[in-house]
Design a protein around this motif. Structure first.
Motif: not given
Length: 124
Positions: A19, A31, A48, A51, A53, A55, A102, A104
């Protein structure tokens, strides 16, 4: 203004891939944006809890599987959003890495990693 290149960002081995974290909590934007590599053939049980998320697939292929067993194929140009803190399986095709951009919310601290050996869904 924040400008970063891939070779300048923090890279975290999250368990089944990498990541690359372009934005984190320290940047103050609220974010996180990552460029995430999911290793070919890997299966990750994720959740999560703190959070949301989203993607967007930019390379490779795989699938995201809901806890009810519904399979959603992931190919370049596909976005999936975990808008209810959904527990899920993320599976990369056996022959190619899956690459996702991604987002978050709220932001990640930046050093989070998954515990993929736990009995339940790995979470943070």
């Amino acid at each position: 203004m924040i400008v970063r290149k891939l070779d300048e960002v923090t890279c975290v081995d999250w368990g089944n891939g990498l990541s690359r974290r372009f934005l984190t909590e320290a940047d103050g934007v609220g974010y996180t944006v990552t460029d995430t590599l999911v290793r070919a053939g890997s299966k990750s049980r994720l959740e999560y809890r703190n959070h949301l998320e989203s993607c967007y697939c930019i390379a490779g292929s795989g699938e995201v599987i809901d806890t009810d067993g519904t399979v959603h194929p992931i190919t370049p140009g596909t976005l999936y959003a975990l808008d209810l803190n959904d527990a899920h399986w993320l599976v990369a095709h056996p022959d190619e890495d899956l690459r996702l951009v991604c987002v978050f919310s709220p932001a990640l601290c930046g050093d989070e990693r998954h515990d993929l050996d736990s009995a339940g869904y790995s979470h943070y």
